[in-house]
Design a protein around this motif. Sequence first.
Motif, PDB file in Angstrom:
ATOM      1  N   GLY A 187      -3.291  40.799  35.385  1.00 27.95           N
ATOM      2  CA  GLY A 187      -4.043  40.914  34.145  1.00 27.95           C
ATOM      3  C   GLY A 187      -4.459  39.579  33.549  1.00 27.95           C
ATOM      4  N   THR A 188      -4.509  38.534  34.366  1.00 27.66           N
ATOM      5  CA  THR A 188      -4.838  37.195  33.861  1.00 27.66           C
ATOM      6  C   THR A 188      -6.224  37.161  33.222  1.00 27.66           C
ATOM      7  OG1 THR A 188      -3.521  36.278  35.683  1.00 27.66           O
ATOM      8  CG2 THR A 188      -4.927  34.756  34.457  1.00 27.66           C
ATOM      9  N   PRO A 255       0.116  41.267  31.106  1.00 29.24           N
ATOM     10  CA  PRO A 255      -0.697  42.492  31.060  1.00 29.24           C
ATOM     11  C   PRO A 255      -1.027  43.043  32.455  1.00 29.24           C
ATOM     12  CG  PRO A 255      -2.074  40.578  30.653  1.00 29.24           C
ATOM     13  CD  PRO A 255      -0.689  40.053  30.881  1.00 29.24           C
ATOM     14  N   SER A 256      -0.001  43.291  33.256  1.00 28.26           N
ATOM     15  CA  SER A 256      -0.169  43.631  34.677  1.00 28.26           C
ATOM     16  C   SER A 256      -0.703  45.039  34.905  1.00 28.26           C
ATOM     17  CB  SER A 256       1.171  43.503  35.401  1.00 28.26           C
ATOM     18  OG  SER A 256       1.667  42.200  35.316  1.00 28.26           O
ATOM     19  N   TYR A 257      -1.291  45.211  36.089  1.00 22.88           N
ATOM     20  CA  TYR A 257      -1.757  46.518  36.544  1.00 22.88           C
ATOM     21  C   TYR A 257      -0.721  47.204  37.430  1.00 22.88           C
ATOM     22  CZ  TYR A 257      -6.470  45.634  34.782  1.00 22.88           C
ATOM     23  OH  TYR A 257      -7.556  45.402  33.961  1.00 22.88           O
ATOM     24  N   THR A 279       2.232  49.502  30.390  1.00 20.23           N
ATOM     25  CA  THR A 279       3.062  50.680  30.665  1.00 20.23           C
ATOM     26  C   THR A 279       3.089  50.987  32.157  1.00 20.23           C
ATOM     27  OG1 THR A 279       1.133  52.086  30.293  1.00 20.23           O
ATOM     28  CG2 THR A 279       2.593  51.699  28.411  1.00 20.23           C
ATOM     29  N   VAL A 280       3.478  50.011  32.963  1.00 13.67           N
ATOM     30  CA  VAL A 280       3.509  50.215  34.414  1.00 13.67           C
ATOM     31  C   VAL A 280       4.915  49.932  34.945  1.00 13.67           C
ATOM     32  CG1 VAL A 280       1.070  49.634  34.688  1.00 13.67           C
ATOM     33  CG2 VAL A 280       2.784  47.831  34.931  1.00 13.67           C
ATOM     34  N   ILE A 295       0.793  48.133  26.195  1.00 14.75           N
ATOM     35  CA  ILE A 295      -0.566  48.670  26.178  1.00 14.75           C
ATOM     36  C   ILE A 295      -0.885  49.231  27.557  1.00 14.75           C
ATOM     37  CG2 ILE A 295      -1.309  47.009  24.423  1.00 14.75           C
ATOM     38  CD1 ILE A 295      -2.674  45.456  26.771  1.00 14.75           C
ATOM     39  N   GLU A 296      -1.980  49.927  27.668  1.00 14.86           N
ATOM     40  CA  GLU A 296      -2.435  50.396  28.978  1.00 14.86           C
ATOM     41  C   GLU A 296      -3.102  49.236  29.720  1.00 14.86           C
ATOM     42  OE1 GLU A 296      -1.840  53.407  30.336  1.00 14.86           O
ATOM     43  OE2 GLU A 296      -0.639  53.721  28.518  1.00 14.86           O
ATOM     44  N   PRO A 297      -2.936  49.149  31.038  1.00 16.91           N
ATOM     45  CA  PRO A 297      -3.580  48.069  31.799  1.00 16.91           C
ATOM     46  C   PRO A 297      -5.091  48.075  31.595  1.00 16.91           C
ATOM     47  CG  PRO A 297      -2.045  49.297  33.188  1.00 16.91           C
ATOM     48  CD  PRO A 297      -2.156  50.057  31.903  1.00 16.91           C
TER      49      PRO A 297
END
Length: 354
Positions: A187-188, A255-257, A279-280, A295-297
């Motif tokens: 999420g960079t 903020p990862s996927y 939320t992963v 947060i959501e990705p």
Amino acid sequence: MRILVVGPSPTRSKGGMATVIEEIEKDKTLNSKFNIDIYESYIDGNKLKVLFFSLFSFIRFYFTKRNYDIYHIHAASYGSTFRKGLYVHAAKKWGKKVILHIHGAEYMLFYEKSNQKDKIVSILKEADEVIALSAEWKKKFDETFGLKNCVVLENGIDTERLKPAITSVKDHPYTFVSLGRLGERKGTYDLIKAIERVKGQIPDIKCYLAGDGDIDRCKQIVEEKNLKSNIFIVGWADFDKKLELLKKSSVLVLPSYNEGLPMAILEGMACGKAIISTTVGAIPEVVKEENGILIEPGDTEKLSEALITYCMNQETVEKIGKNNIALIHTKYSMDAMHQKLAQYYIDVMQEKRV
């Protein structure tokens, strides 16, 4: 009891697996209970270097490492699983006990995309015990692979080593840090977009991006967006550099996927940092409302709002930081992890299932 820990070199490779192995190697209590040796199956490098090292390591392993009771083998997704499958099969052929410790944020994606699903399941089932990094991963492994040999072992943190990075928020307001490989999966680029959006409201916002990966591309984007006074591309950070960055930040952002249980989040929490993440994976098991914001990705608007929330509420960030230190000490310390691992070693030798 003789145990051989097999996985990436703690000194010649980067990432979570190497960190976990290094912690096992250095833990005095664990090593006082068991005779533990580390075997390097992988080092970082170009494809040719990795190929030759991996091939040589397995040949050496096959002919010289048959005198252990338990083989604690660390594996990630893609090629790592198939390479480690050779180790699992060899150790079982010798009549030995095998614990297969699964890492890698994209493990389920790897399985879904693979045209060798039966082989993956066979490797997992051949082990005496499979370690998942969280309860959510165990549930997925059990349901998807039909496992009956899976247990949970959360990553542990050396809290003493990280103590110097516990600082007051008032010493570094509006300052964030992101630790991990730079790129889309982490999420960079979403974080860069969010900071660009927030800069208009909070001109002094700062964020350190530390990790290998898309370093040059990130630098180019930061320059194009005129964010050089707000975003600092650090590149790969060794432990001392990571400690320095955590010391001068108040919030860790990831903020990862895709994730399992990121060491970066646990390290940030151990240093008293509030968390902004997604939320992963197992992240929601660790980061509740009192620990951070999820947060959501890909939701850069919510990511921007989270950054602003923590910039404008320093007392809240301070309180969350204290909550996080307490949680890590209670559940995610290295001591807690290694006590659990020690019991798994004993259970495997006694053919118990937890």
